[in-house]
Design a protein around this motif. Structure first.
Motif, PDB file in Angstrom:
ATOM      1  N   ILE A 130     -50.612  11.457 -28.779  1.00 22.08           N
ATOM      2  CA  ILE A 130     -50.503  12.978 -30.107  1.00 22.08           C
ATOM      3  C   ILE A 130     -49.508  12.295 -30.235  1.00 22.08           C
ATOM      4  O   ILE A 130     -48.869  12.640 -31.570  1.00 22.08           O
ATOM      5  CB  ILE A 130     -51.590  14.186 -29.566  1.00 22.08           C
ATOM      6  N   ILE A 131     -49.009  12.493 -29.507  1.00 19.69           N
ATOM      7  CA  ILE A 131     -47.354  12.812 -29.208  1.00 19.69           C
ATOM      8  C   ILE A 131     -46.555  12.376 -30.468  1.00 19.69           C
ATOM      9  O   ILE A 131     -45.856  12.430 -31.325  1.00 19.69           O
ATOM     10  CB  ILE A 131     -46.298  13.792 -28.323  1.00 19.69           C
ATOM     11  N   PHE A 132     -47.733  10.890 -29.885  1.00 23.61           N
ATOM     12  CA  PHE A 132     -46.553   9.661 -30.682  1.00 23.61           C
ATOM     13  C   PHE A 132     -47.395   9.716 -32.348  1.00 23.61           C
ATOM     14  O   PHE A 132     -46.367   9.110 -33.291  1.00 23.61           O
ATOM     15  CB  PHE A 132     -46.833   8.524 -30.241  1.00 23.61           C
ATOM     16  N   ILE A 154     -39.366   8.973 -27.893  1.00 26.50           N
ATOM     17  CA  ILE A 154     -39.756  10.337 -27.665  1.00 26.50           C
ATOM     18  C   ILE A 154     -40.927  10.873 -27.025  1.00 26.50           C
ATOM     19  O   ILE A 154     -41.076  12.140 -26.532  1.00 26.50           O
ATOM     20  CB  ILE A 154     -40.066  11.126 -29.182  1.00 26.50           C
ATOM     21  N   VAL A 155     -42.077  10.048 -26.542  1.00 25.88           N
ATOM     22  CA  VAL A 155     -43.152  10.146 -26.124  1.00 25.88           C
ATOM     23  C   VAL A 155     -43.042  10.241 -24.342  1.00 25.88           C
ATOM     24  O   VAL A 155     -42.960  10.692 -23.562  1.00 25.88           O
ATOM     25  CB  VAL A 155     -44.000   9.338 -26.438  1.00 25.88           C
ATOM     26  N   SER A 156     -41.958   9.420 -24.530  1.00 24.49           N
ATOM     27  CA  SER A 156     -41.830   9.100 -22.608  1.00 24.49           C
ATOM     28  C   SER A 156     -40.513   9.988 -22.468  1.00 24.49           C
ATOM     29  O   SER A 156     -40.709  10.552 -20.972  1.00 24.49           O
ATOM     30  CB  SER A 156     -40.984   7.670 -22.289  1.00 24.49           C
ATOM     31  N   ILE A 179     -41.674  12.600 -18.890  1.00 23.92           N
ATOM     32  CA  ILE A 179     -41.171  12.595 -18.174  1.00 23.92           C
ATOM     33  C   ILE A 179     -40.955  14.217 -18.149  1.00 23.92           C
ATOM     34  O   ILE A 179     -40.873  14.680 -16.440  1.00 23.92           O
ATOM     35  CB  ILE A 179     -40.114  11.152 -17.992  1.00 23.92           C
ATOM     36  N   GLY A 180     -40.051  15.104 -19.222  1.00 24.69           N
ATOM     37  CA  GLY A 180     -39.903  15.880 -18.827  1.00 24.69           C
ATOM     38  C   GLY A 180     -41.012  17.118 -18.238  1.00 24.69           C
ATOM     39  O   GLY A 180     -40.518  18.057 -17.335  1.00 24.69           O
ATOM     40  N   ILE A 181     -42.069  16.969 -18.676  1.00 22.71           N
ATOM     41  CA  ILE A 181     -43.064  17.811 -18.438  1.00 22.71           C
ATOM     42  C   ILE A 181     -43.463  17.192 -16.638  1.00 22.71           C
ATOM     43  O   ILE A 181     -43.461  18.343 -16.149  1.00 22.71           O
ATOM     44  CB  ILE A 181     -44.513  17.627 -19.238  1.00 22.71           C
TER      45      ILE A 181
END
Lengths: 154, 227
Positions: A43-45, A61-63, A67-69
């Motif tokens: 979805i982000i992609f 950006i997806v990675s 990773i952040g979450i």
């Protein structure tokens, strides 16, 4: 019951007596949680692509977001609960890799920032990095040797 | 004292366990034994900033509780036998450094407490002193950190994996007293049946436990008395 004499007999006895993990339940939970994480990534992609960002940047950006979450949830002591429930479903995607670096960093913070966090951060993820990077170098060399076209291009 | 059978020591004037004390963590406090513990902690840190320091505090406070319950003053205690699971037995050595009692640091993993009792009983029966403190401690979080994975790692524990106790137990072994008495001790042998699974400690330890029990019953002829 037959007396247990050898180490092999004992191992067989232990295997027979030890309770097995609930494989079907684990697989089911791993499947849908893993699928959910990958869907969130997709979805982000798709959103990034919709906003006109190029392919490579969208992947990055997806990675970064996943990773952040994952690192954030690890810090809140929530990721280990998700992992306990979902097993490979949350460990195999990039979320598991983030968790495997953040969790030792948190655990060893009590031993100081240099020797604790810095020194022990990669105790879990270290082998993956060492062999992952080594394998990629080997593959790169093989590619260079067997794909003569690439040499002429270089 | 004298050696009987293959591995057992029989005491002529059995030492007594004068007093005991224990402090445990929140998970242990949830269990059916909660009312027998002297203190049940509400969290694993107990006001400290690391699990190792918390474990040190647990064994320190357990021994302090033990001494005050026994009514003895610490000058009347001749030796202290204590151990834990961490490198260099740091929980016991840091926890008990202000005790001012001669200290023997011991390591026997799960058998540490019984090992302490055995050594204490031999010293007291042998006439080397009047009272000895025997103690052991462990902490789930510090043990997981030392031997397995970080707690925040999202992995699944197998069904056979064990849960290390958060807590400490201590006893005073004394020359005189009304009992319970330590009449015989049987130090166990190492019995390795080749279990390599770090998540199945029960299977790894069971053969040695069985061997020790059978040897104890054989040496003390308890089994023939029972049958």
């Amino acid at each position: 019951m037959e007396p247990i004499e050898t180490k092999k007999d004992y191992q067989n006895y232990v295997d027979k007596k030890s309770p097995n993990s609930p494989i079907i339940k684990n697989c089911f939970n791993a499947f849908w949680v893993g699928g959910l994480i990958c869907s969130i990534g997709q979805i982000i992609f798709n959103y990034c692509r919709f906003r006109g960002i190029d392919l490579q940047t969208s992947n990055t950006i997806v990675s970064i977001i996943l990773i952040g979450i994952s690192a954030f949830l690890t810090g809140l002591n929530l990721f280990n609960r998700i992992g306990k429930f979902a097993g490979a479903g949350s460990l195999v995607p990039i979320t598991g890799f983030a968790n495997s670096i953040v969790s030792p960093a948190m655990e060893y913070k009590s031993e100081g920032y240099v020797m604790g966090v810095g020194g022990k951060m990669f105790t879990v993820a270290g082998p993956v990095l060492v062999f992952g990077i080594s394998a990629s170098i080997v593959v790169g060399i093989l590619y260079l040797i067997f794909n003569t076209q690439s040499i002429t291009l270089v | 004292m004298q050696k009987i059978g293959n591995q057992t020591i029989k005491f002529d004037t059995p030492p007594t366990i004068l007093q005991t004390a224990s402090i445990v963590g929140p998970k242990e406090a949830d269990g059916p034994l909660a009312k027998y513990f002297d203190n049940c902690l509400e969290d694993e840190f107990w006001g400290e900033n690391s699990w190792e320091k918390a474990e040190s505090k647990i064994i320190k406070e357990t021994v302090n509780t033990l001494i005050s319950k026994s009514g003895l003053s610490s000058e009347n205690i001749d030796y202290c036998f204590a151990g834990d699971l961490l490198n260099q037995c740091i929980s016991s050595s840091f926890g008990l450094r202000e005790l001012n009692i001669p200290f023997f640091g011991i390591f026997g993993a799960c058998s540490t407490f019984v090992e302490a009792l055995m050594l204490g009983a031999i010293f007291i029966e042998g006439g080397a002193g009047q009272n000895a403190i025997c103690a052991a401690s462990s902490h789930f979080c510090s043990a997981e950190k030392q031997f397995r994975f970080p707690l925040e790692l999202g992995n699944q524990r197998p069904q056979s994996s064990q849960w290390t106790v958060t807590g400490s137990g201590a006893a005073i072994v004394s020359k005189d007293g009304a009992g319970p008495y330590i009449t015989n001790i049987t130090p166990g042998k190492i019995v390795d049946m080749g279990i390599k699974d770090a998540n199945n400690m029960g299977a790894a330890m069971a053969p040695a436990a069985l061997d020790t029990l059978l040897t104890h019953f054989k040496d003390t002829r308890t089994l023939s008395k029972l049958l």
